[in-house]
Motif scaffolding. Structure first.
Motif, PDB file in Angstrom:
ATOM      1  N   PRO A  83       5.151  -3.598   0.138  1.00  0.00           N
ATOM      2  CA  PRO A  83       3.708  -3.485   0.380  1.00  0.00           C
ATOM      3  C   PRO A  83       3.128  -2.203  -0.212  1.00  0.00           C
ATOM      4  N   HIS A 315      -0.323  -5.042   2.757  1.00  0.00           N
ATOM      5  CA  HIS A 315      -0.416  -5.967   3.896  1.00  0.00           C
ATOM      6  C   HIS A 315      -1.695  -5.744   4.690  1.00  0.00           C
ATOM      7  N   TYR A 325      -0.599 -10.135   8.560  1.00  0.00           N
ATOM      8  CA  TYR A 325       0.012  -8.855   8.901  1.00  0.00           C
ATOM      9  C   TYR A 325      -1.010  -7.963   9.609  1.00  0.00           C
TER      10      TYR A 325
END
Ligand SMILES: *Cc1c(COP(=O)(O)O)cnc(C)c1O
Length: 366
Positions: A83, A315, A325
């Motif tokens: 991420p 995310h 998320y």
């Protein structure tokens, strides 16, 4: 003192005659798509990395997209990635209808934490896409072993690490497919967009060549649904010149990176951590500070440009809201994204400029 974040003007001045000559040759020949300049560049790229195949394409993003397409990744598939990267890495996964499955990063290298990957592998996982962030390769050997065990592919997002070495081998040539970018500010930068795909797999290489040219296998015969993803001849011609001097530029980048770290050693900030079995090409020289906004502002007051790569983990981006998320899911990536900042870095940064940057930083951040 005038300081550029990345000094592309000085680089052009250095190679101006050769670059101008190359551009003129392309214009005179009117071979703007494909042709000898591109073929030469691809041959030089393959040689540079040791890959069997180097395929020029339109950008780093398209290199990643073409790799996923070549592996038939799409709806219902999962791809494991980090991420903490530029949006393109996960964007292409989502663009093809597949799902980006994030794994947190290592707090020292900022690359994907290989020890956390296996937990995320499911029957839908088709590939792992590590990013070699800031110019340092991820733990490719550990990642390749996991992939072999589960019979899935590894795509190295080497958009920042072209020229980096890992256990004696070249970034881009460490996994099923390697992808790099020649965006102007990358270590090897074109004068516009560009990228390349690397692989040792003959079948994948052949397919990628077709995919970037509308899936065409012979003129007006289309085997696949592809894209217009070619590298311009003019960019290949420019890159051919720059590639000749790239080893020298890398070693200058490394000297500058190491000099920064030596000078900042006593400061209360975190400097880059490069593992012993690999090198970094310092696509960015990124440090971590607790009071980032204050430091950026104070440096800016003194004429020192900085940047943040990257202020928000993927995310938490609105574009990925549908993945579900939330804040706290990847604590290391979140923490690093709040503290990280990049200092000016290019092979043309003078010692005097570098010392001024460090001196100013020490004044505001002893
Ligand atoms: C720059 C970059 C890309 C995208 O490359 P483009 O050539 O700009 O499309 C992808 N991933 C990472 C990690 C990058 O830094």
């Amino acid at each position: 003192m005038k300081i550029n974040f990345i000094d592309l003007q000085s680089q052009y001045k250095e190679y101006e005659d050769e670059i101008d000559k190359q551009i003129k040759e392309v214009c005179t020949s009117a071979q703007f798509i494909g042709g000898e300049k591109l073929e030469t560049f691809e041959k030089n790229l393959a040689e540079f990395t040791g890959s069997s195949h180097a395929i020029g394409c339109s950008s780093g993003t398209d290199a990643l997209l073409l790799s996923l397409m070549a592996l038939d990744i799409g709806v219902g598939d999962e791809v494991i990635t980090t991420p903490f990267t530029f949006i393109a890495t996960a964007e292409v996964i989502a663009f093809l209808g597949a799902e980006a499955v994030f794994v947190d990063i290592d707090e020292k290298t900022y690359n994907i934490d290989a020890s956390k990957i296996e937990d995320k592998i499911t029957s839908k996982t088709k590939a792992i896409m590590p990013v070699s962030l800031y110019g340092q390769c991820a733990d490719m050997q550990e990642i390749n072993l996991i992939a072999q065990k589960h019979n899935i592919a590894v795509i190295e997002d080497a958009c920042q690490s072209f020229g980096a070495r890992y256990k004696g081998e070249s970034s881009c040539n460490l996994s099923t497919i390697g992808c790099t970018s020649f965006f102007p500010s990358k270590p090897l930068g074109a004068y516009g967009d560009g990228g390349a795909v690397f692989t040792d797999d003959d079948k994948l290489a052949k397919k990628i060549r077709m995919l970037l040219n509308h899936g065409q296998n012979e003129r007006y015969k289309h085997k696949y649904i592809g894209i217009n993803g070619r590298l311009d001849a003019i960019q290949a011609a420019i890159l051919n010149v720059k590639l000749k001097y790239f080893d020298k530029e890398i070693s200058t980048r490394q000297k500058i990176g190491e000099h920064y770290s030596d000078m900042l050693f006593t400061c209360k900030l975190i400097t880059p951590y490069i593992k012993a079995d690999r090198t970094s090409v310092y696509a960015q020289y990124s440090i971590r500070v607790k009071d980032r906004e204050k430091v950026i502002e104070a440096l800016s007051q003194k004429g020192i440009p900085t940047a943040v790569h990257y202020p928000m983990a993927l995310h938490l981006q609105e574009a990925f809201a549908d993945l579900g998320y939330k804040d706290g899911d990847f604590p290391v990536a979140e923490k690093v994204s709040k503290e990280i900042m990049s200092l000016p870095m290019s092979p043309y940064l003078s010692q005097e400029q570098q010392e001024y940057i460090v001196h100013t930083l020490k004044e505001i951040h002893a």
